[in-house]
Design an enzyme around this catalytic site. Structure first.
Site, PDB file in Angstrom:
ATOM      1  CB  SER A  14       3.617   9.586   2.323  1.00 22.85           C
ATOM      2  OG  SER A  14       3.489  11.111   2.874  1.00 22.85           O
ATOM      3  N   GLY A  15       4.672   6.985   1.979  1.00 20.75           N
ATOM      4  CA  GLY A  15       4.593   5.749   1.096  1.00 20.75           C
ATOM      5  C   GLY A  15       4.072   4.471   1.898  1.00 20.75           C
ATOM      6  CB  THR A  41       9.805  12.628   6.420  1.00 25.27           C
ATOM      7  OG1 THR A  41      10.555  11.848   7.086  1.00 25.27           O
ATOM      8  CG2 THR A  41      10.250  14.006   6.324  1.00 25.27           C
ATOM      9  CB  CYS A  42       5.306  14.025   3.828  1.00 26.92           C
ATOM     10  SG  CYS A  42       4.214  15.223   3.158  1.00 26.92           S
ATOM     11  CB  CYS A  47       5.525  18.207   2.542  1.00 28.59           C
ATOM     12  SG  CYS A  47       6.639  16.814   2.015  1.00 28.59           S
ATOM     13  CE  LYS A  50       7.750  22.975   2.368  1.00 28.65           C
ATOM     14  NZ  LYS A  50       8.885  21.928   1.607  1.00 28.65           N
ATOM     15  CB  ALA A 114       9.063  -2.990  12.903  1.00 26.27           C
ATOM     16  CE1 TYR A 176      13.142  20.446  -3.938  1.00 25.74           C
ATOM     17  CE2 TYR A 176      15.346  19.191  -4.101  1.00 25.74           C
ATOM     18  CZ  TYR A 176      13.812  19.530  -4.563  1.00 25.74           C
ATOM     19  OH  TYR A 176      13.477  18.996  -5.718  1.00 25.74           O
ATOM     20  CB  ILE A 177      16.242  21.186   3.963  1.00 27.75           C
ATOM     21  CG1 ILE A 177      15.170  20.242   3.624  1.00 27.75           C
ATOM     22  CG2 ILE A 177      15.812  21.516   5.624  1.00 27.75           C
ATOM     23  CD1 ILE A 177      15.468  18.867   4.566  1.00 27.75           C
ATOM     24  CD  GLU A 180      11.580  23.907   0.554  1.00 26.90           C
ATOM     25  OE1 GLU A 180      11.493  23.318   1.442  1.00 26.90           O
ATOM     26  OE2 GLU A 180      10.819  23.610  -0.477  1.00 26.90           O
ATOM     27  NE  ARG A 203      26.486  19.872  -5.216  1.00 30.32           N
ATOM     28  CZ  ARG A 203      26.187  18.582  -5.344  1.00 30.32           C
ATOM     29  NH1 ARG A 203      26.500  17.898  -6.486  1.00 30.32           N
ATOM     30  NH2 ARG A 203      26.258  17.944  -4.251  1.00 30.32           N
ATOM     31  N   GLY A 284      22.025  17.825   4.225  1.00 25.99           N
ATOM     32  CA  GLY A 284      21.534  16.637   3.734  1.00 25.99           C
ATOM     33  C   GLY A 284      20.663  15.743   4.776  1.00 25.99           C
ATOM     34  CB  THR A 333       5.871  13.180  -0.271  1.00 33.42           C
ATOM     35  OG1 THR A 333       6.291  13.788   0.889  1.00 33.42           O
ATOM     36  CG2 THR A 333       4.535  12.458  -0.014  1.00 33.42           C
ATOM     37  CG  HIS A 457      -3.250  39.268 -21.664  1.00 37.28           C
ATOM     38  ND1 HIS A 457      -1.694  39.292 -21.540  1.00 37.28           N
ATOM     39  CD2 HIS A 457      -3.844  40.690 -21.814  1.00 37.28           C
ATOM     40  CE1 HIS A 457      -1.472  40.827 -21.697  1.00 37.28           C
ATOM     41  NE2 HIS A 457      -2.864  41.604 -21.732  1.00 37.28           N
ATOM     42  CD  GLU A 462       0.111  37.161 -21.095  1.00 37.63           C
ATOM     43  OE1 GLU A 462      -0.187  37.065 -22.322  1.00 37.63           O
ATOM     44  OE2 GLU A 462       0.098  37.896 -20.384  1.00 37.63           O
TER      45      GLU A 462
HETATM   46  P1  NDP Z   1      20.291  18.549  -0.274  1.00 39.23           P
HETATM   47  O1  NDP Z   1      21.018  17.192  -0.491  1.00 39.23           O
HETATM   48  O2  NDP Z   1      19.263  18.983  -1.235  1.00 39.23           O
HETATM   49  O3  NDP Z   1      21.161  19.629   0.310  1.00 39.23           O
HETATM   50  C1  NDP Z   1      22.125  19.327   1.086  1.00 39.23           C
HETATM   51  C2  NDP Z   1      23.076  20.818   1.298  1.00 39.23           C
HETATM   52  O4  NDP Z   1      23.900  20.596   2.259  1.00 39.23           O
HETATM   53  C3  NDP Z   1      23.654  20.882   0.055  1.00 39.23           C
HETATM   54  O5  NDP Z   1      23.712  22.105  -0.307  1.00 39.23           O
HETATM   55  C4  NDP Z   1      25.124  20.225   0.471  1.00 39.23           C
HETATM   56  O6  NDP Z   1      26.087  21.008  -0.395  1.00 39.23           O
HETATM   57  C5  NDP Z   1      25.163  20.787   1.975  1.00 39.23           C
HETATM   58  N1  NDP Z   1      26.437  20.060   2.497  1.00 39.23           N
HETATM   59  C6  NDP Z   1      26.251  18.433   2.597  1.00 39.23           C
HETATM   60  N2  NDP Z   1      27.272  18.275   3.588  1.00 39.23           N
HETATM   61  C7  NDP Z   1      27.779  19.424   4.148  1.00 39.23           C
HETATM   62  C8  NDP Z   1      28.662  19.800   5.025  1.00 39.23           C
HETATM   63  N3  NDP Z   1      29.498  18.836   5.474  1.00 39.23           N
HETATM   64  N4  NDP Z   1      29.083  21.020   4.964  1.00 39.23           N
HETATM   65  C9  NDP Z   1      28.172  22.077   4.557  1.00 39.23           C
HETATM   66  N5  NDP Z   1      27.493  21.738   3.648  1.00 39.23           N
HETATM   67  C10 NDP Z   1      26.945  20.458   3.143  1.00 39.23           C
HETATM   68  O7  NDP Z   1      19.522  18.188   0.984  1.00 39.23           O
HETATM   69  P2  NDP Z   1      18.294  18.438   1.839  1.00 39.23           P
HETATM   70  O8  NDP Z   1      18.301  17.966   3.177  1.00 39.23           O
HETATM   71  O9  NDP Z   1      17.888  20.061   1.570  1.00 39.23           O
HETATM   72  O10 NDP Z   1      16.904  17.762   1.098  1.00 39.23           O
HETATM   73  C11 NDP Z   1      17.114  16.458   1.173  1.00 39.23           C
HETATM   74  C12 NDP Z   1      15.909  16.030   0.294  1.00 39.23           C
HETATM   75  O11 NDP Z   1      14.559  16.070   0.453  1.00 39.23           O
HETATM   76  C13 NDP Z   1      15.945  16.687  -1.258  1.00 39.23           C
HETATM   77  O12 NDP Z   1      16.949  16.383  -2.088  1.00 39.23           O
HETATM   78  C14 NDP Z   1      14.802  16.618  -1.698  1.00 39.23           C
HETATM   79  O13 NDP Z   1      14.550  15.490  -2.503  1.00 39.23           O
HETATM   80  C15 NDP Z   1      13.959  16.428  -0.742  1.00 39.23           C
HETATM   81  N6  NDP Z   1      12.936  17.548  -0.044  1.00 39.23           N
HETATM   82  C16 NDP Z   1      12.184  18.344  -0.995  1.00 39.23           C
HETATM   83  C17 NDP Z   1      11.555  19.297  -0.937  1.00 39.23           C
HETATM   84  C18 NDP Z   1      10.548  19.938  -1.961  1.00 39.23           C
HETATM   85  O14 NDP Z   1      10.199  18.991  -2.734  1.00 39.23           O
HETATM   86  N7  NDP Z   1      10.173  21.256  -1.741  1.00 39.23           N
HETATM   87  C19 NDP Z   1      11.634  20.165   0.336  1.00 39.23           C
HETATM   88  C20 NDP Z   1      12.855  19.390   1.328  1.00 39.23           C
HETATM   89  C21 NDP Z   1      13.223  18.422   1.028  1.00 39.23           C
HETATM   90  P3  NDP Z   1      26.884  20.508  -2.082  1.00 39.23           P
HETATM   91  O15 NDP Z   1      25.613  21.031  -2.833  1.00 39.23           O
HETATM   92  O16 NDP Z   1      27.953  21.079  -1.917  1.00 39.23           O
HETATM   93  O17 NDP Z   1      26.522  18.809  -1.598  1.00 39.23           O
END
Ligand code: NDP
Length: 474
Positions: A14-15, A41-42, A47, A50, A114, A176-177, A180, A203, A284, A333, A457, A462
């Site tokens: 997207s970017g 990705t998006c 996105c 998903k 590239a 997030y992922i 979701e 978190r 992550g 995105t 309402h 509201e």
């Molecule tokens: P996040 O960083 O949001 O979540 C990763 C999760 O994995 C956390 O709960 C983390 O725990 C856990 N984790 C990391 N390492 C380990 C491990 N070794 N063992 C067990 N658990 C682990 O990443 P996501 O991949 O879900 O999303 C990436 C980014 O993509 C988001 O931050 C967001 O910006 C974007 N996104 C946005 C969406 C939207 O807008 N709806 C949808 C999907 C993605 P801990 O919390 O303890 O670190």
């Protein structure tokens, strides 16, 4: 020195696509390289697919609710082949749209990987191209924990490519992922277990919202285990020893499924042993910077491998810029698109423009959704005295159907300025709602200005203009 191009963009997400098109519209000569599918990705593995899966997964709930309203409705079975066939066709269509848009903007497309050779040269398919400016927009990829047999697990990329819908999955992570996909797969009829290592999912989001969402997910039937992680995994029918990584499982960038597709045995930190059709790692994402030639060009990266940029997305090498997830700033995105537009404004329109990363609304597309903008109660409390206005109630539509779930509407207000510092909503369509509230919060409106707006309402939202008394102050 004469260059082949004014701008060479690496990455067709997207970017990158937006920056290429907008730069070309200024009269610049632009090329863009993409090694996989245009859209990034998006569009291809984030996105868009998903959200289509979110839609698919909500119908059983809607039919159950329709029954409670008097409809003689039955849901029947979900046909994964039908859905994924349509999904793939839709992604092909969107990719075609992206290619057409680039072509129509006179951006030259190079299909290939590239590599940056020097601050003004990019090599693609063995050919060197020179450019006055290089823009890196290569995004990121999912990462799995470093443990034996982790390659047997799926990433979010793989879910869209499953041959069939599993009967059971274990999702690792609480971001997030993870959340979701827990809701999506549960809605599609998969038995979902989710392990999150921390005390509460999501978190960084508002604690009260996280708590209510976790409650709702559990209430709907997701087997959520907090303070729990995976410690071992292996093919269920083997002796639990490590399985060699196949060629097709290395570097999951192209979403190659692992060679092993049988059930997986898992041991968790609480000692439990269980078997699942799939383990999904939603642990992550990491920036796509490996093998990009950044070292050769002298571009600085941080500890996570993300490209270090200034407020204008410029790296330490003046001719090289970077935008989007590869910079590890805000991985969304619309933010990557804004970074791309600000880059073009700065470099091609001579109008230095910083990207505004403040007060970005976002939504987690769980069921119910979580919409958020601004400070959480926990963050705001650390900064200044606040009033917290919040209400949690059974929404009319579900309450009539006998549902037990509650929604949350919450405003964090500065005691001194009365500005609304944050808004957090847990409810169906919270993503749609937070977009609108985001306008008000971004523009610094006060609680009294919210309240001066007449309520619509009967709606859930509201409450955002009718909460008269703070629930608490801190
Ligand atoms: P996040 O960083 O949001 O979540 C990763 C999760 O994995 C956390 O709960 C983390 O725990 C856990 N984790 C990391 N390492 C380990 C491990 N070794 N063992 C067990 N658990 C682990 O990443 P996501 O991949 O879900 O999303 C990436 C980014 O993509 C988001 O931050 C967001 O910006 C974007 N996104 C946005 C969406 C939207 O807008 N709806 C949808 C999907 C993605 P801990 O919390 O303890 O670190």
């Amino acid at each position: 020195m004469a260059f082949d191009y004014d701008l060479y963009v690496i990455g067709g997400g997207s970017g990158g696509v937006r920056a290429a098109r907008v730069a070309a519209a200024t009269g610049a000569k632009v090329a863009l390289a993409e090694e996989y599918r245009m859209g990034g990705t998006c569009v291809i593995r984030g996105c868009v697919p998903k959200k289509l899966m979110v839609f698919a997964s909500t119908y059983p709930g809607q039919v159950a609710e329709a029954q409670a309203y008097g409809w003689d409705a039955q849901i029947g079975d979900f046909n994964w082949d039908h859905f994924s066939g349509k999904l793939n066709a839709e992604l092909d269509r969107l990719e075609g749209v992206y290619r057409k848009l680039l072509g129509g903007s006179d951006v030259e497309i190079h299909d290939g990987r590239a590599v940056i050779k020097d601050p003004h040269t990019v090599t693609v398919n063995g050919i060197d191209y020179t450019a006055k400016h290089i823009l890196v927009a290569t995004g990121g990829h999912p990462v799995s924990p470093d443990m034996p047999n982790a390659h047997l697990g799926l990433s979010s990329n793989d879910i869209f490519k499953m041959d069939k819908l599993p009967k059971s999955v274990l999702i690792i992570g609480g971001g997030y992922i993870a959340c979701e996909f827990a809701c999506i797969l549960h809605g599609l009829g998969v038995k979902v277990t989710q392990y999150y290592r921390g005390a509460q999912i999501l978190r960084g989001f508002d604690d009260e919202a996280r708590g209510l969402l976790a409650e709702s997910m559990t209430h709907r039937g997701i087997d959520l285990h907090l303070g729990t992680n995976i410690v071992e995994m292996a093919p269920a029918d083997a002796d639990h020893s490590p399985v060699p990584v196949g060629d097709d499982a290395v570097g999951k960038q192209s979403s190659a499924p692992t060679h092993y597709t049988g059930p997986i045995w898992v041991k968790s930190t609480n000692g439990a042993e269980e078997t699942f059709d799939h383990v999904v790692f939603a642990t992550g994402r990491a920036p796509n910077t490996d093998g990009l030639g950044l070292e050769a060009a002298g571009v600085k990266t941080d500890r996570r491998g993300a490209i270090v940029v200034d407020d204008y997305s410029q790296t330490n090498i003046p001719s090289i810029y970077a935008i989007g997830d590869v910079t590890g700033r805000v991985e969304l995105t619309p933010v990557a698109i804004r970074e791309g537009m600000a880059f073009v404004e700065t470099v091609f329109n001579g109008n230095p423009t910083k990207v505004d990363h403040d007060l970005i609304p976002s939504a987690v597309f769980t069921q119910p959704e979580l919409g958020t903008v601004g400070l959480t109660e926990e963050q705001a409390r650390e900064i200044e005295p606040i009033d917290v206005y919040c209400t949690s109630f059974k929404p009319m539509q579900q309450a009539f159907a006998g549902g037990e779930e509650r929604v949350l509407m919450k405003l964090i207000v500065s005691q001194e300025t009365r500005k609304v510092l944050g808004c957090h909503i847990v409810a169906d369509h919270a993503g749609e709602l937070i977009q609108m509230v985001g306008i008000a919060v971004k523009n610094g409106l006060t609680k009294e200005q919210f309240d001066a707006t007449c309520a619509v309402h009967p709606t859930m939202s509201e409450e955002l203009v009718t909460m008269k008394t703070p629930m608490r102050s801190a």
